[in-house]
Design a protein around this motif. Structure first.
Motif, PDB file in Angstrom:
ATOM      1  N   LYS A   1      15.809   9.808 -19.503  1.00  0.00           N
ATOM      2  CA  LYS A   1      16.716   9.596 -18.368  1.00  0.00           C
ATOM      3  C   LYS A   1      18.164   9.507 -18.836  1.00  0.00           C
ATOM      4  N   ARG A   2      18.397   8.751 -19.916  1.00  0.00           N
ATOM      5  CA  ARG A   2      19.769   8.607 -20.409  1.00  0.00           C
ATOM      6  C   ARG A   2      20.324   9.945 -20.900  1.00  0.00           C
ATOM      7  N   ALA A   3      19.473  10.724 -21.588  1.00  0.00           N
ATOM      8  CA  ALA A   3      19.942  12.020 -22.107  1.00  0.00           C
ATOM      9  C   ALA A   3      20.313  12.965 -20.974  1.00  0.00           C
ATOM     10  N   VAL A   4      19.472  13.028 -19.931  1.00  0.00           N
ATOM     11  CA  VAL A   4      19.747  13.943 -18.818  1.00  0.00           C
ATOM     12  C   VAL A   4      20.949  13.457 -18.008  1.00  0.00           C
ATOM     13  N   GLU A   5      21.045  12.143 -17.796  1.00  0.00           N
ATOM     14  CA  GLU A   5      22.188  11.624 -17.039  1.00  0.00           C
ATOM     15  C   GLU A   5      23.489  11.852 -17.795  1.00  0.00           C
ATOM     16  N   ALA A   6      23.474  11.699 -19.130  1.00  0.00           N
ATOM     17  CA  ALA A   6      24.676  11.984 -19.923  1.00  0.00           C
ATOM     18  C   ALA A   6      25.052  13.456 -19.806  1.00  0.00           C
ATOM     19  N   ALA A   7      24.046  14.329 -19.819  1.00  0.00           N
ATOM     20  CA  ALA A   7      24.308  15.760 -19.662  1.00  0.00           C
ATOM     21  C   ALA A   7      24.876  16.052 -18.280  1.00  0.00           C
ATOM     22  N   MET A   8      24.359  15.386 -17.247  1.00  0.00           N
ATOM     23  CA  MET A   8      24.874  15.597 -15.890  1.00  0.00           C
ATOM     24  C   MET A   8      26.339  15.186 -15.774  1.00  0.00           C
ATOM     25  N   ARG A   9      26.701  14.113 -16.479  1.00  0.00           N
ATOM     26  CA  ARG A   9      28.106  13.696 -16.457  1.00  0.00           C
ATOM     27  C   ARG A   9      28.980  14.749 -17.129  1.00  0.00           C
ATOM     28  N   GLN A  10      28.454  15.376 -18.171  1.00  0.00           N
ATOM     29  CA  GLN A  10      29.202  16.424 -18.860  1.00  0.00           C
ATOM     30  C   GLN A  10      29.424  17.638 -17.951  1.00  0.00           C
ATOM     31  N   LEU A  11      28.506  17.812 -16.985  1.00  0.00           N
ATOM     32  CA  LEU A  11      28.597  18.959 -16.080  1.00  0.00           C
ATOM     33  C   LEU A  11      29.374  18.655 -14.802  1.00  0.00           C
ATOM     34  N   ALA A  12      29.824  17.404 -14.658  1.00  0.00           N
ATOM     35  CA  ALA A  12      30.342  16.947 -13.359  1.00  0.00           C
ATOM     36  C   ALA A  12      31.452  17.831 -12.807  1.00  0.00           C
ATOM     37  N   SER A  13      32.310  18.367 -13.681  1.00  0.00           N
ATOM     38  CA  SER A  13      33.472  19.125 -13.191  1.00  0.00           C
ATOM     39  C   SER A  13      33.161  20.602 -12.940  1.00  0.00           C
ATOM     40  N   LEU A  14      31.944  21.027 -13.226  1.00  0.00           N
ATOM     41  CA  LEU A  14      31.612  22.455 -13.106  1.00  0.00           C
ATOM     42  C   LEU A  14      30.964  22.759 -11.767  1.00  0.00           C
ATOM     43  N   GLN A  15      31.389  23.851 -11.161  1.00  0.00           N
ATOM     44  CA  GLN A  15      30.839  24.285  -9.883  1.00  0.00           C
ATOM     45  C   GLN A  15      30.664  25.797  -9.898  1.00  0.00           C
TER      46      GLN A  15
END
Length: 635
Positions: free
Chosen positions: A543-557
């Motif tokens: 969960k922590r690994a995927v959530e950290a990755a999601m934060r890294q993607l936050a600015s991408l659309q």
């Protein structure tokens, strides 16, 4: 982590992650593939024509020592589960079950009855949440909508929090659960009660506005319910605790607040559901509320996972608010939390204050918040050193419940040093007077003795091979979980954000994910359950690994996210190719000359040429258009 397989009775089979690893270790990959592909030994590997594309020259390899197959022509690759999935068209879960049956791994026996009950509770709670939500927006939900309007709650906010309506009827939900075959599950979840006379069930929540309590991933796990249009019964009812819901670990609104808490590195804590909802509506989106009157280490751990470095207690300015600060101070000080107190004007609660003063007024109040210890000391002993003997003794009596929660050590010593500076009494004397209330440090566990009196195996350690564990020995623990690879976590995070992008994965990277926990999350998400549900049961490491990755993607659309995803796929593939090239390099490093090449060495050199050609194709096929930048290089 647990994977779920659909059962005829509606109950899901829960597969522990370590059991999936056991299946993969037991499967003879060469024998499995040989059923469908004619393989010939080629040194340490086996070679044949790829079953996934038409070819004349064999380029399909099975590597037994790595439990892995790879085609240099079409790039198909993976382990035994991936092969069964791809060749037989089975789902990830069905492939595991079929292989487990063949190699004698009893998945049914591996099931945790508690996990099965937890799954049943989830399904019943999901059904109830949707039932309540739908009724709020129908004609019979008008009383609840009128109540929300009277509190200034907009339709957009109500929908965002999943609010619902339980009509004043005896069996509205019970009938729905009965039709779905889940009424016993609803009984265990506290959603319905059994009738005392006659057969059947009746609803626990009736005539109430329903407030779903959600896990941080967004899935409903319990309900709060506010009485509407009647004075009969308590104003609020809450779901009882279950295997799904533990109020000492749950903060209301965390699913909505998590991203903002992480951005601000701070959280605002209130005591009421509607206080939390009202603050979110006005833009104070890092607000959470207690689901009980006590603040626990579980709550602080949840805030820590959301990266809250500072906590603001936003409480009523009346006597109840002051008492609440003293009640919450113990666990906060014991944890060494950086907490501040923002007291509202007398007569206000967070809901009424923000509706009158707005976000600017609340931000001003938070900026003026005092550190927790300063607030507590000035509340219990306003005169400080100038207070009378009697006032100091009364203050110390009020502080006993707080100091009793402080463990012996630095935190406790610092507390008494600060108290000494405030009241003018020696710190050693203060601590001595209250020392009997201090919780002792946890005692180390002594090794358990075997029945014979000799030392037994360490807890969780398997007995020596061939020797049965002694009677009463603890059950063998699963092997420790390994953290997911960051690139693989990025791959899964993109798919959770945009499931459609899996069709752009021409290299089928999803077959090559090395971490079974990530593969389970991906399988769950792509089966239609959604990102929140996919992460709901994931272990903390995943969960922590995927959530950290999601934060890294936050600015991408949009296209930027798609380009980034292609680069992630490219990086994973190139890394896999490099590992294979390195392996060939090590094996062939000692080859004296062309005349001395063994058949195995010739095969390896041929593989090397194929890998280099594949590397070139991967680089060409994933080359970004001219003028396009990779948003973040995922290497």
């Amino acid at each position: 982590m647990a994977a779920r397989a659909s059962r005829p009775q509606g109950v899901d089979l829960v597969i522990p992650e370590h059991k999936i690893q056991e299946v993969l270790e037991r499967v003879d990959l060469v024998s499995l593939v040989s059923r469908y592909v004619e393989l010939k030994k080629a040194g340490r590997e086996y070679k044949g024509r790829c079953p996934f594309h038409q070819e004349k020259t064999p380029s399909f390899y099975v590597i037994p020592e790595k439990r892995f197959y790879f085609c240099h022509g079409c790039r198909a690759s993976g382990d035994a589960v991936a092969f069964v999935q791809r060749y037989l068209g089975k789902t990830f879960i069905d492939a595991i079950r079929d292989l487990a049956r063949e190699v004698g791994v009893d998945l049914e026996a591996a099931q945790d009855p508690a996990a099965r009950e937890r799954q049943q509770l989830k399904e019943a709670t999901d059904l109830a949440a949707e039932h309540f939500r739908a009724l709020l927006w129908e004609e019979e939900g008008r009383p609840a909508r009128d109540y929300l309007a009277s509190r200034g709650i907009s339709e957009e906010t109500a929908r965002a929090f999943g609010l619902g309506w339980a009509p004043d009827a005896w069996s509205s939900l019970a009938d729905k659960l009965t039709q779905a075959g889940m009424v016993e599950w609803g009984l265990n979840a506290g959603l319905v009660n059994r009738r005392q006379k006659g057969e059947g069930y009746y609803d626990f929540f009736r005539g109430r506005l329903i407030i779903p309590i959600r896990a941080p991933e967004g899935r409903p796990i319990a309900f709060g319910a506010r009485l509407v249009g009647s004075d009969e019964g308590p104003k609020y009812l809450n779901s009882r605790e279950s295997r799904l819901y533990n109020k000492s670990e749950t903060l209301f609104g965390m699913d909505q607040a998590r991203d903002e808490i992480r951005r601000r590195k701070a959280a605002v804590l209130v005591e009421g559901y509607f206080d939390c909802i009202a603050l979110h509506q006005e833009g104070v989106k890092h607000t959470v509320a207690l689901c009980s009157t006590a603040l626990t280490p579980g709550h602080l751990k949840a805030l820590g996972r959301a990266e809250a470095r500072e906590l603001f207690l936003l409480l009523d300015g009346d006597q109840a608010g002051l008492a609440a600060v003293e009640r919450l101070a113990g666990p906060l000080l014991a944890a060494g939390a950086a907490a501040k107190v923002a007291l509202l004007p007398t007569g206000d609660d967070p809901d009424t204050f923000i509706r009158r003063e707005g976000t600017a007024g609340l931000e001003r109040l938070l900026n003026e918040a005092r550190p927790l210890t300063a607030h507590v000391f000035s509340t219990v002993l306003p005169q400080g050193k100038e207070a009378s003997f009697e006032e100091k003794m009364a203050a110390l009596e009020r502080l006993k419940p707080v100091s009793a929660q402080l463990p012996v050590g630095l935190v406790r010593s610092a507390f008494f040093a600060a108290l000494s500076a405030w009241c003018g009494l020696p710190a050693a004397e203060l601590e001595s007077a209250l020392r009997s209330k201090a919780p002792p440090p946890p005692a180390p566990q002594a090794p358990r003795a075997a029945p014979s009196g000799r030392p037994g195996p360490a807890p969780g350690r398997a007995p020596p091979p061939g020797r049965a564990p002694p009677p009463g020995a603890p059950a063998q623990r699963p092997p420790p979980a390994k953290p997911p690879d960051s690139l693989e976590a990025l791959y899964v995070a993109v798919i959770l954000r945009e499931p459609r992008l899996i069709a752009r994965d021409t290299f089928r990277v999803h077959d090559e994910l090395s971490h079974s926990g990530l593969r389970l999350v991906l399988a769950h998400a792509t089966s239609g359950h959604g990102a929140e549900d996919a992460l709901f049961e994931a272990p903390d490491l995943v969960k922590r690994a995927v959530e950290a990755a999601m934060r890294q993607l936050a600015s991408l659309q949009g296209s930027a996210l798609e380009h980034y995803f292609l680069q992630v796929c490219r990086s994973i593939m190139l890394r896999r190719i490099k590992l294979q090239l390195d392996y060939i390099g090590r094996v062939t490093a000692q080859t004296a000359g062309a005349m001395d090449l063994s058949e195995e060495a010739k095969q390896l050199f041929a593989q090397r040429m194929e890998l280099l050609a594949l590397k070139k194709r991967v680089e060409e096929e994933t080359h970004l258009p001219a003028g396009t930048k990779s948003p973040m290089q995922p290497v």
